[in-house]
Design a protein around this motif. Sequence first.
Motif, PDB file in Angstrom:
ATOM      1  N   MET A   1      62.002 -28.494 -19.940  1.00 59.39           N
ATOM      2  CA  MET A   1      63.210 -29.313 -19.530  1.00 59.39           C
ATOM      3  C   MET A   1      62.612 -30.644 -20.087  1.00 59.39           C
ATOM      4  O   MET A   1      61.654 -31.297 -19.626  1.00 59.39           O
ATOM      5  N   ILE A   2      63.487 -31.196 -20.732  1.00 54.82           N
ATOM      6  CA  ILE A   2      63.339 -32.793 -21.249  1.00 54.82           C
ATOM      7  C   ILE A   2      64.350 -33.567 -20.588  1.00 54.82           C
ATOM      8  O   ILE A   2      65.430 -33.289 -20.932  1.00 54.82           O
ATOM      9  N   LEU A   3      64.030 -34.439 -19.936  1.00 52.52           N
ATOM     10  CA  LEU A   3      64.878 -35.583 -19.506  1.00 52.52           C
ATOM     11  C   LEU A   3      65.115 -36.596 -20.179  1.00 52.52           C
ATOM     12  O   LEU A   3      64.100 -37.260 -20.930  1.00 52.52           O
ATOM     13  N   LYS A   4      66.331 -36.952 -20.700  1.00 54.72           N
ATOM     14  CA  LYS A   4      66.504 -38.170 -21.509  1.00 54.72           C
ATOM     15  C   LYS A   4      65.858 -39.329 -21.136  1.00 54.72           C
ATOM     16  O   LYS A   4      64.933 -39.924 -21.406  1.00 54.72           O
ATOM     17  N   ILE A   5      66.486 -39.986 -19.972  1.00 51.40           N
ATOM     18  CA  ILE A   5      65.964 -40.794 -19.022  1.00 51.40           C
ATOM     19  C   ILE A   5      66.302 -40.754 -17.634  1.00 51.40           C
ATOM     20  O   ILE A   5      67.465 -39.944 -17.424  1.00 51.40           O
ATOM     21  N   LEU A   6      65.450 -40.965 -16.729  1.00 48.78           N
ATOM     22  CA  LEU A   6      65.486 -40.901 -15.362  1.00 48.78           C
ATOM     23  C   LEU A   6      65.318 -42.096 -14.631  1.00 48.78           C
ATOM     24  O   LEU A   6      64.477 -42.680 -15.051  1.00 48.78           O
ATOM     25  N   MET A   7      65.739 -42.008 -13.534  1.00 51.64           N
ATOM     26  CA  MET A   7      65.819 -43.092 -12.503  1.00 51.64           C
ATOM     27  C   MET A   7      65.377 -42.473 -11.232  1.00 51.64           C
ATOM     28  O   MET A   7      65.955 -41.276 -10.951  1.00 51.64           O
ATOM     29  N   ILE A   8      64.293 -43.007 -10.444  1.00 51.94           N
ATOM     30  CA  ILE A   8      63.755 -42.266  -9.440  1.00 51.94           C
ATOM     31  C   ILE A   8      63.712 -43.253  -8.131  1.00 51.94           C
ATOM     32  O   ILE A   8      63.975 -44.483  -8.402  1.00 51.94           O
ATOM     33  N   THR A   9      64.632 -42.762  -7.136  1.00 49.23           N
ATOM     34  CA  THR A   9      64.807 -43.620  -5.848  1.00 49.23           C
ATOM     35  C   THR A   9      64.078 -42.929  -4.738  1.00 49.23           C
ATOM     36  O   THR A   9      64.101 -41.613  -4.769  1.00 49.23           O
ATOM     37  N   TYR A  10      63.665 -43.810  -3.661  1.00 46.09           N
ATOM     38  CA  TYR A  10      63.091 -43.052  -2.648  1.00 46.09           C
ATOM     39  C   TYR A  10      64.027 -43.402  -1.207  1.00 46.09           C
ATOM     40  O   TYR A  10      64.537 -44.570  -1.269  1.00 46.09           O
ATOM     41  N   LEU A  23      67.492 -38.944 -10.718  1.00 41.79           N
ATOM     42  CA  LEU A  23      68.762 -39.301 -11.032  1.00 41.79           C
ATOM     43  C   LEU A  23      68.961 -39.358 -12.761  1.00 41.79           C
ATOM     44  O   LEU A  23      67.947 -40.001 -13.229  1.00 41.79           O
ATOM     45  N   SER A  24      69.952 -39.066 -13.173  1.00 43.69           N
ATOM     46  CA  SER A  24      70.192 -38.936 -14.723  1.00 43.69           C
ATOM     47  C   SER A  24      70.627 -40.454 -14.704  1.00 43.69           C
ATOM     48  O   SER A  24      71.195 -41.211 -13.885  1.00 43.69           O
ATOM     49  N   TYR A  25      70.404 -40.895 -16.034  1.00 44.88           N
ATOM     50  CA  TYR A  25      70.546 -42.285 -16.389  1.00 44.88           C
ATOM     51  C   TYR A  25      71.524 -42.149 -17.616  1.00 44.88           C
ATOM     52  O   TYR A  25      71.323 -41.531 -18.496  1.00 44.88           O
ATOM     53  N   PRO A  26      72.822 -42.944 -17.808  1.00 44.62           N
ATOM     54  CA  PRO A  26      73.151 -43.766 -16.779  1.00 44.62           C
ATOM     55  C   PRO A  26      74.190 -43.382 -15.711  1.00 44.62           C
ATOM     56  O   PRO A  26      74.844 -43.998 -14.911  1.00 44.62           O
ATOM     57  N   GLU A  27      74.437 -42.279 -15.811  1.00 38.86           N
ATOM     58  CA  GLU A  27      75.453 -41.539 -14.767  1.00 38.86           C
ATOM     59  C   GLU A  27      75.009 -41.604 -13.547  1.00 38.86           C
ATOM     60  O   GLU A  27      76.069 -41.607 -12.400  1.00 38.86           O
ATOM     61  N   LEU A  28      73.708 -41.650 -13.076  1.00 41.83           N
ATOM     62  CA  LEU A  28      72.985 -41.434 -11.787  1.00 41.83           C
ATOM     63  C   LEU A  28      73.645 -40.210 -10.832  1.00 41.83           C
ATOM     64  O   LEU A  28      73.881 -40.660  -9.885  1.00 41.83           O
TER      65      LEU A  28
END
Length: 165
Positions: A1-10, A23-28
Amino acid sequence: MILKILMITYTSKKCCDCLCSVLSYPELKPIQSINAHPSNCICIKFDPAGRYFATGSADALVSLWDVEELVCVRCFSRLDWPVRTLSFSHDGKMLASASEDHFIDIAEVETGEKLWEVQCDSPTFTVAWHPKRPLLAYACDDKEGKYDNNREAGTVKLFGLPNDS
């Protein structure tokens, strides 16, 4: 699995349970959630090659995560205070972490072995590796007693110069 860009929140759903949401980026849009630490996460850094990310937490642990598998590869537990800052070296081989402990821990990423313990006179809240050399800049909370406390002042220090050991 390759993620394009990801955002991580806590988010903390309950006391002593820190949930890491990818979360996916930019869709979140949520991709996956994982339990990261038993307490609040304070900092996160990605290695330059994009293989790993590291999280630092109030539990004084640094966790190293595989980006593709989203699994914890190893934990570093040499700090006693909440981890305030992290930085990967330019080649991704070293990870510096610091806290209110009076030292900076520099570990080898692949093995977790301690390479150096940089002694400091006060808590360290910022570390950053040079983008092309094994040179670490750091800033400590060392104003008390040495400078006029009423003015804004700071000192940036370096580790990795030829005379350092």
